[in-house]
Design a protein around this motif. Sequence first.
Motif, PDB file in Angstrom:
ATOM      1  N   LYS A 122      31.160  32.943  38.259  1.00  0.00           N
ATOM      2  CA  LYS A 122      31.973  31.996  39.048  1.00  0.00           C
ATOM      3  C   LYS A 122      32.174  32.497  40.471  1.00  0.00           C
ATOM      4  CE  LYS A 122      34.870  29.590  35.753  1.00  0.00           C
ATOM      5  NZ  LYS A 122      36.101  29.757  34.997  1.00  0.00           N
ATOM      6  N   LYS A 123      32.223  31.549  41.384  1.00  0.00           N
ATOM      7  CA  LYS A 123      32.289  31.854  42.820  1.00  0.00           C
ATOM      8  C   LYS A 123      33.446  32.806  43.177  1.00  0.00           C
ATOM      9  CE  LYS A 123      32.797  29.169  47.084  1.00  0.00           C
ATOM     10  NZ  LYS A 123      34.180  29.493  47.375  1.00  0.00           N
ATOM     11  N   ASP A 124      34.604  32.620  42.544  1.00  0.00           N
ATOM     12  CA  ASP A 124      35.759  33.427  42.942  1.00  0.00           C
ATOM     13  C   ASP A 124      35.841  34.772  42.214  1.00  0.00           C
ATOM     14  OD1 ASP A 124      36.480  31.468  44.675  1.00  0.00           O
ATOM     15  OD2 ASP A 124      37.758  30.438  43.223  1.00  0.00           O
ATOM     16  N   ASP A 125      34.971  35.014  41.273  1.00  0.00           N
ATOM     17  CA  ASP A 125      34.960  36.312  40.585  1.00  0.00           C
ATOM     18  C   ASP A 125      34.055  37.277  41.338  1.00  0.00           C
ATOM     19  OD1 ASP A 125      36.757  35.629  38.624  1.00  0.00           O
ATOM     20  OD2 ASP A 125      35.221  34.755  37.328  1.00  0.00           O
ATOM     21  N   ARG A 126      34.393  38.559  41.246  1.00  0.00           N
ATOM     22  CA  ARG A 126      33.674  39.537  42.070  1.00  0.00           C
ATOM     23  C   ARG A 126      32.966  40.595  41.223  1.00  0.00           C
ATOM     24  NH1 ARG A 126      32.862  36.815  45.559  1.00  0.00           N
ATOM     25  NH2 ARG A 126      32.030  38.472  46.826  1.00  0.00           N
ATOM     26  N   GLU A 141      25.495  39.124  45.809  1.00  0.00           N
ATOM     27  CA  GLU A 141      26.949  39.063  45.640  1.00  0.00           C
ATOM     28  C   GLU A 141      27.565  38.336  46.844  1.00  0.00           C
ATOM     29  OE1 GLU A 141      29.089  39.342  43.540  1.00  0.00           O
ATOM     30  OE2 GLU A 141      30.982  40.056  44.376  1.00  0.00           O
ATOM     31  N   TYR A 147      33.912  36.226  50.544  1.00  0.00           N
ATOM     32  CA  TYR A 147      34.882  37.304  50.345  1.00  0.00           C
ATOM     33  C   TYR A 147      34.295  38.582  50.901  1.00  0.00           C
ATOM     34  CZ  TYR A 147      36.904  34.093  46.974  1.00  0.00           C
ATOM     35  OH  TYR A 147      37.465  33.008  46.390  1.00  0.00           O
ATOM     36  N   ASN A 174      42.340  44.355  41.819  1.00  0.00           N
ATOM     37  CA  ASN A 174      41.548  43.154  42.123  1.00  0.00           C
ATOM     38  C   ASN A 174      41.177  42.481  40.796  1.00  0.00           C
ATOM     39  OD1 ASN A 174      40.886  43.269  45.189  1.00  0.00           O
ATOM     40  ND2 ASN A 174      40.515  45.350  44.454  1.00  0.00           N
ATOM     41  N   PRO A 175      42.094  41.681  40.255  1.00  0.00           N
ATOM     42  CA  PRO A 175      41.852  41.110  38.925  1.00  0.00           C
ATOM     43  C   PRO A 175      40.645  40.174  38.878  1.00  0.00           C
ATOM     44  CG  PRO A 175      43.932  40.315  39.880  1.00  0.00           C
ATOM     45  CD  PRO A 175      43.413  41.347  40.806  1.00  0.00           C
ATOM     46  N   GLN A 176      40.150  39.789  40.056  1.00  0.00           N
ATOM     47  CA  GLN A 176      38.961  38.920  40.076  1.00  0.00           C
ATOM     48  C   GLN A 176      37.669  39.703  39.825  1.00  0.00           C
ATOM     49  OE1 GLN A 176      40.732  40.036  42.565  1.00  0.00           O
ATOM     50  NE2 GLN A 176      39.898  39.640  44.585  1.00  0.00           N
ATOM     51  N   VAL A 177      37.769  41.078  39.697  1.00  0.00           N
ATOM     52  CA  VAL A 177      36.565  41.869  39.392  1.00  0.00           C
ATOM     53  C   VAL A 177      36.169  41.646  37.936  1.00  0.00           C
ATOM     54  CG1 VAL A 177      35.667  44.220  39.078  1.00  0.00           C
ATOM     55  CG2 VAL A 177      36.953  43.652  41.134  1.00  0.00           C
ATOM     56  N   VAL A 178      34.920  41.209  37.719  1.00  0.00           N
ATOM     57  CA  VAL A 178      34.446  40.980  36.343  1.00  0.00           C
ATOM     58  C   VAL A 178      33.382  41.985  35.929  1.00  0.00           C
ATOM     59  CG1 VAL A 178      34.990  38.521  36.315  1.00  0.00           C
ATOM     60  CG2 VAL A 178      32.739  39.255  37.116  1.00  0.00           C
TER      61      VAL A 178
END
Length: 438
Positions: A122-126, A141, A147, A174-178
């Motif tokens: 997903k676009k907002d996940d890093r 990335e 971002y 950074n909770p968006q880190v997957v």
Amino acid sequence: MKKSLRSEFVHDGIKNLHYEIREIVDYGHALQKLGVEISWENIGDPVAAGEEVEPWIKEIVMNLMKEDATWAYCPSRGILKTREFLADIVSNRPNSVKVGPNDILFFNGIADAVDKIYDLIKKDDRVMMPSPSYPTHTSNEGKRGDYSYLQFKLDPVNNWQPDLEEIENMVKYNPQVVAISIVNPDNPTGAVYTRKTLDGIVDIARRYGIFIICDEIYAHICYNGAETLHLSQILGEVPGLALRGISKDVPWPGARCGWVEMLNSNSSTQFREYCDGLIKSKMMEVCSTTLPQLAIPEIYGDPRYMDLKERRAKMFERRSNQVYEYFKENVPGTIVRPTQGAFYFSVAFEDGVLNDKQTLPIKDSNIREFVEQSVRGVQLDKRFVHYMMASEGVCVTPLTGFHTDIQGFRLTTLDPDDDRRTRVLERIGNSIKRYIGA
Ligand SMILES: Cc1ncc(COP(=O)(O)O)c(C=O)c1O
């Protein structure tokens, strides 16, 4: 040019696509047109650099060419016999995650796999990655969203190893880190991650519920005492993707053939869905290249392959140690460490050594003017590389081209001619000394 189409449809992410390793070539070609002879020390293609392909490997490929099936499409995931062969290799490594043929997925080279791996997040996940980092990973990335990159430092002073505390803090805050993505052995540094570091990264992934991407294209080129540890051997129950290919170790980069080991693919519904997405995205392209897939069991299964692998590892060890000794003994202002894998060597400049007033002598006024224009506003390491190319005719890749603020450059150890390699080293070393006034 006029705007004749009705909308601004071009993807914003295009501005994040950078590949300095090849972009520097345009500059080199412009210099060639002005009469400068260039030694190309930038591209990681062993065959283009002059390594001879083993006659027995050519014979395997020539015999396969005689079969009509070689000219056909193959299954989207890849040829079953080859996937079975590779799945057995993975499962038989000590302490390895067990995989079946459906956990192996073929691509047209790792670069193709990387494109899809990042695209399906997903676009907002890093995805976090090192600094410096191989540009195909960073660019893919970067393309997904606007971002800033989440990168942890590979420290030249600490043998280019990362700091686990920095990685953990980055994941935690950074909770968006997957996922965490690494290249092991690494490009551009030639470092091999220690077992302790790898275990630490896996532990972080386990505790925070993220997965690991490990580009292992150089896994067969380890030396100077490095342990060849594959992701499958340290992962335990954590999900991960190991990226493999034949470009560097057969070597056969023109085959455009690589594959992904989808490890612990059934460990969660999200990871299963993601792996299914990768399989489907390959189906959209019908399949990957057939010929190299047919050749893989014959090449890797041949007793001569082990000998080739060992010979090449020793060869790159010798060359890399020569580079290390040369810089350590002769070139002030630089930080170098012995490498343990791949065929790259990164030289970092000590802080404050470079400035934007330094130059190298260039007799021809046209060339001098061209260089002066080209270095306006560029990073200091790129400025040095541009001057060295014009003055000495040696092309290396500025380290900042690997998405890092560490100033330096990367060279390859691919030239098979010992004398020529030694002369190139001296030309680089002398350029640095003159440039920094040492
Ligand atoms: C770290 C890394 N990954 C992937 C690639 C490209 O691999 P492939 O030829 O399989 O696309 C390279 C090429 O230099 C590389 O250095």
